[in-house]
Enzyme design. Structure first.
Site, PDB file in Angstrom:
ATOM      1  N   ASP A  77     -10.990 -26.077  11.297  1.00  0.00           N
ATOM      2  CA  ASP A  77     -10.790 -26.235   9.821  1.00  0.00           C
ATOM      3  C   ASP A  77      -9.782 -25.366   9.251  1.00  0.00           C
ATOM      4  OD1 ASP A  77     -12.672 -24.227   9.691  1.00  0.00           O
ATOM      5  OD2 ASP A  77     -13.241 -24.743   7.942  1.00  0.00           O
ATOM      6  N   GLU A  78      -9.105 -24.496   9.989  1.00  0.00           N
ATOM      7  CA  GLU A  78      -8.211 -23.454   9.436  1.00  0.00           C
ATOM      8  C   GLU A  78      -6.924 -23.268  10.152  1.00  0.00           C
ATOM      9  OE1 GLU A  78      -9.226 -18.529   9.084  1.00  0.00           O
ATOM     10  OE2 GLU A  78     -10.968 -20.095   9.688  1.00  0.00           O
ATOM     11  N   ASP A  99      -7.587 -23.335   4.748  1.00  0.00           N
ATOM     12  CA  ASP A  99      -8.859 -23.311   4.935  1.00  0.00           C
ATOM     13  C   ASP A  99      -9.616 -24.432   4.155  1.00  0.00           C
ATOM     14  OD1 ASP A  99     -11.330 -22.500   5.830  1.00  0.00           O
ATOM     15  OD2 ASP A  99     -11.659 -20.552   4.745  1.00  0.00           O
TER      16      ASP A  99
HETATM   17 MG   LIG Z   1     -13.459 -23.593   5.974  1.00  0.00          MG
END
Ligand SMILES: [Mg+2]
Length: 393
Positions: free
Chosen positions: A107-108, A13
């Site tokens: 983003d993960e 993350d």
């Molecule tokens: Mg994040």
């Protein structure tokens, strides 16, 4: 009770992703309160740097509130294209380690590194390798969780943020998760937290010690799933994404949708468009994906792969609708700005059993009648009954 498979999963993350990209591009903003989410007073915070968080600013907070909390903060507009560029670089780092990557948002992602031990060293070394690779290639920091399943890996990446690394060893599962609040259980939203609070269930330990009847009462047909999560069990696989070509349609709404019925109608419209385009090109795909962008601009996607490739409106619609409804049920009053439907993983060899074949012929017949009419009179000439009232922006 234990996990069925011996898997090793990493959850990555990125830290305050949009805000970190802004700091990367404007180094003078380092360690300053940076708030991404528009410069006007309307709208909500999409990302806040860690310096901004010390003022109590967080994602989804109205910009006007954030400005009141931190009048001297730097407020910047969303530059989605730039974030996507960086996201691509981050995902390229993942693919250097393993092809088993499931993206949850820009983003993960989850990475299944079970098979990577011989190539890259032990699992801890692999997790550090990913973290360092991202830092080297992009200059951005990520928090990484390593655990025997997806759910625990997701918890782990959050335990040492920012720039974190946390490893939940198989013999430390219960003692790691027991003291955490129930909201840390992936999928438990504010509504369920509230219901559990009334029953004096605050921590994962409280939940784990609860009678199964309570699970049934609160989580209905998802009781077994949450019962397993409270024990640290999660047998879901990392769903690999295909890098194949795809066909997709998406729609941004002039005002956000909050009603599931409205969303389902949009899904029908999008499925119809995608299926029509597939049929025009004589393509069939095995992976159906649903894309969602929330009012705070957070993007997410859900997907399902089926054995038999399809270009049938009914099949694509039913699957994307199920993906949407499953997601929706676990949210608290979601506000949706954009929906998209995508079909990928093209393959035209289908091996249907007799019953599936009969259902497919029936749905193909309807599709081909509609297509003939559309070809003759234009794509909007004929809409399924539910689409008559649809608003097109
Ligand atoms: Mg994040």
């Amino acid at each position: 009770m234990q996990n069925k498979q011996n898997r090793w999963i990493i959850h990555v993350d990125m830290d305050a992703f949009y805000a970190s990209v802004e700091v990367l591009d404007n180094p003078y903003l380092k360690n300053k309160p940076v708030i991404v989410g528009g410069t006007s007073n309307r709208g909500v915070v999409c990302a806040a740097s860690y310096a901004a968080r010390t003022y109590g600013i967080h994602s989804a907070m109205p910009i006007i509130t954030a400005k009141r909390l931190c009048p001297n903060g730097t407020f910047l507009p969303v530059r989605m294209q730039r974030y996507q560029e960086l996201s691509k670089q981050v995902f390229n780092c993942f693919y250097q380690i393993t092809p088993h990557v499931e993206g949850l948002s820009v983003d993960e992602a989850f990475l299944d590194v079970t098979g990577g031990k011989l190539l890259h060293g032990d699992f801890e070394t692999i997790a550090w390798k990913i973290k360092n690779l991202i830092k080297d290639k992009t200059g951005l920091t990520a928090s990484v969780g390593l655990a025997p399943n997806k759910y625990l890996a997701k918890i782990a990446s959050d335990l040492d943020k920012p720039d974190g690394f946390f490893y939940i060893k198989p013999n430390k599962i219960q003692e790691t998760i027991d003291p955490l609040p129930v909201k840390c259980v992936w999928g438990i939203g504010p509504k369920a937290v509230e219901a559990l609070k009334h029953l004096q269930i605050h921590l994962i330990k409280d939940l784990r010690d609860t009678d199964y009847k309570i699970f049934k009462k609160i989580f209905k047909n998802r009781a077994q799933h949450f019962y397993e999560l409270s024990h640290g069990i999660d047998n879901r696989k990392v769903e690999k994404q295909t890098k194949d070509k795809s066909i997709s349609n998406e729609q941004t709404f002039s005002s956000d949708l909050t009603d599931l019925k409205d969303m389902n109608i949009q899904i029908l419209y999008l499925s119809e468009m995608v299926a029509w385009r597939l049929r025009q090109q004589n393509l069939k795909g095995k992976t159906i994906s649903l894309k969602i962008r929330l009012s705070n601009l957070k993007r997410l996607s859900r997907q399902l792969s089926i054995d038999n490739p399809t270009n049938s409106t009914a099949t694509i619609y039913n699957i994307s609708k199920d993906l949407l409804n499953t997601w929706f049920k676990l949210q608290y009053n979601p506000s949706v700005r954009l929906l998209g439907v995508e079909v990928s993983n093209f393959n035209n060899n289908s091996q249907l059993n007799l019953f599936e074949a009969q259902a497919d012929i029936k749905s193909n017949k309807i599709d081909s009648v509609l297509d003939t009419i559309k070809k003759k009179y234009g794509i909007d000439s004929l809409k399924r009954a539910n689409l008559i009232n649809i608003k097109r922006n």
